[in-house]
Design a protein around this motif. Sequence first.
Motif, short mmCIF file in Angstrom:
data_model
loop_
_atom_site.label_atom_id
_atom_site.label_comp_id
_atom_site.label_asym_id
_atom_site.label_seq_id
_atom_site.Cartn_x
_atom_site.Cartn_y
_atom_site.Cartn_z
N GLN A 278 47.46 29.95 -20.21
CA GLN A 278 48.86 30.20 -20.54
C GLN A 278 49.15 31.61 -21.05
N PRO A 279 48.38 32.15 -22.02
CA PRO A 279 48.69 33.51 -22.49
C PRO A 279 48.63 34.55 -21.37
N LEU A 280 47.69 34.36 -20.42
CA LEU A 280 47.60 35.28 -19.29
C LEU A 280 48.79 35.10 -18.35
N LYS A 281 49.19 33.85 -18.14
CA LYS A 281 50.34 33.56 -17.27
C LYS A 281 51.61 34.19 -17.84
N VAL A 282 51.75 34.14 -19.16
CA VAL A 282 52.93 34.73 -19.80
C VAL A 282 52.98 36.23 -19.52
N LEU B 101 37.04 40.52 -20.01
CA LEU B 101 38.01 41.61 -19.80
C LEU B 101 39.40 41.04 -19.55
N ILE B 102 39.48 40.02 -18.70
CA ILE B 102 40.76 39.39 -18.40
C ILE B 102 41.31 38.70 -19.64
N ALA C 268 39.49 46.49 -24.52
CA ALA C 268 39.30 46.50 -23.06
C ALA C 268 39.02 47.91 -22.55
N HIS C 269 39.64 48.90 -23.16
CA HIS C 269 39.39 50.30 -22.77
C HIS C 269 37.93 50.65 -23.02
N LEU C 270 37.40 50.23 -24.14
CA LEU C 270 35.99 50.46 -24.44
C LEU C 270 35.09 49.78 -23.41
N LEU C 271 35.41 48.55 -23.06
CA LEU C 271 34.60 47.79 -22.10
C LEU C 271 34.55 48.47 -20.74
N ILE C 272 35.71 48.86 -20.21
CA ILE C 272 35.71 49.45 -18.87
C ILE C 272 35.12 50.86 -18.88
N SER D 54 42.93 35.64 -10.26
CA SER D 54 44.12 34.85 -9.94
C SER D 54 44.10 33.48 -10.62
N LEU D 55 42.97 32.80 -10.58
CA LEU D 55 42.87 31.47 -11.20
C LEU D 55 43.10 31.54 -12.71
N MET D 56 42.51 32.53 -13.35
CA MET D 56 42.67 32.65 -14.80
C MET D 56 44.12 32.94 -15.18
N ILE D 57 44.77 33.77 -14.38
CA ILE D 57 46.17 34.12 -14.68
C ILE D 57 47.08 32.90 -14.57
#
Length: 408
Positions: A242-246, A192-193, A157-161, A235-238
Amino acid sequence: KMTVKNYLPFYLIGLYPVALILGTLISEILTLFLITLYISDCIKDKKKFIFNDPIIYFLILIWFYLLFNLFLSIDFQLSLMRSIFFVRYPLLILAITHFLIKSPEKSQIIFTLWIYALTIIIIDLYIQFFFGKNILGYESPWDQRLSGFFNQELKVAHLLIGFFLPAFSFFFQKQKRNIFLYIALISYFIILILTNERSNIIKGTLILIIFGMMAPYFKIKIKILFSMIFLGIFSLMIFFIQPLKVRFVDELSTMEVDNSLINYVILSNYGPHYLSSIEIFKNNKIFGTGIKTFRIACNDISIKKYYPNDDHRSKSGCSTHPHQTYFEILSDLGLTGFIIFSSFFLYLSVRIVKTFMVTKDLLLLSCGAFYIVQLIPLLPTGSFFTSFGSTIFFINVSLIYYSFKKYE
């Protein structure tokens, strides 16, 4: 003349995303080649290119301070290489700026290569997300996060941003109505998310919002809609993956912090590292303990007083670095280093804002947003002095410097 030497610097700069994936040695060789070509060009043309600037003076001052601080380090050998070879970053800035100023028409080579590389990286991450393995068969070391071509390292993600938005802004400034650019932007944001790198997702989202709100080509209603769409996707993805919600909801909601920002920091995974760096700083206020010495100095301090009823956290303050730029500078370089670095950070931030307000340059906006967001206090970071993070940081500073110079 259309010679290999004339085009080589642009292909070398364009290969940085690939080089950083292949490893530190490859990216450092790339940097060495670029600096060598720059010095060779200066000698050949008998010119001194764009050296006369406070940004370069600041970085040379930082380098001299690192050399001085080296002799005060608690481990000379550990600090030696990073102190001496920090000089490659001001030279890299001068090299990249020199070649872009000299042949701006060739800059498309750089951003085309970045887009190609990032497209492959993003597709590969989607494959890893849906199938559990990337195209090389790599599985992420943590099944809730994505690693892609980095295999066991969680830093894609660091590379992407660091590279996507500068490349996007270069082409967007030329083709604002190209639908494929918008599709690429949304695809980038979604993956990214999905990397689930919490700090870099927050930074990437802030960078996009700054870019969207400050881009001069849209009315304010479109800008607000742009920001709401990205925040809505976030927000929707989070809440539905499930892994994002965690990572973003469950882990944070279970922390007993009494709605206190300070407690959030102290009780976070990196809280013990932050507190350790503060304690190291208290014992070495003026000059710190030396670059890269946190891993040694943290063994000699105690953070028990911050966690009187938590033996695990009170014993987890040691690591390779404090995981936050300001705490790293404080513990490694003391108040003197902190003042020098903070002055540089502040000076460049102000100059970015002032120059953009006049030029409305999208490349400056994208790189400037990356630069400023990287300096947000308290958010976890990689070590500022590692090759991977510093190379991405100073490539963006190079493009910022180029943006200044092309309007002078």
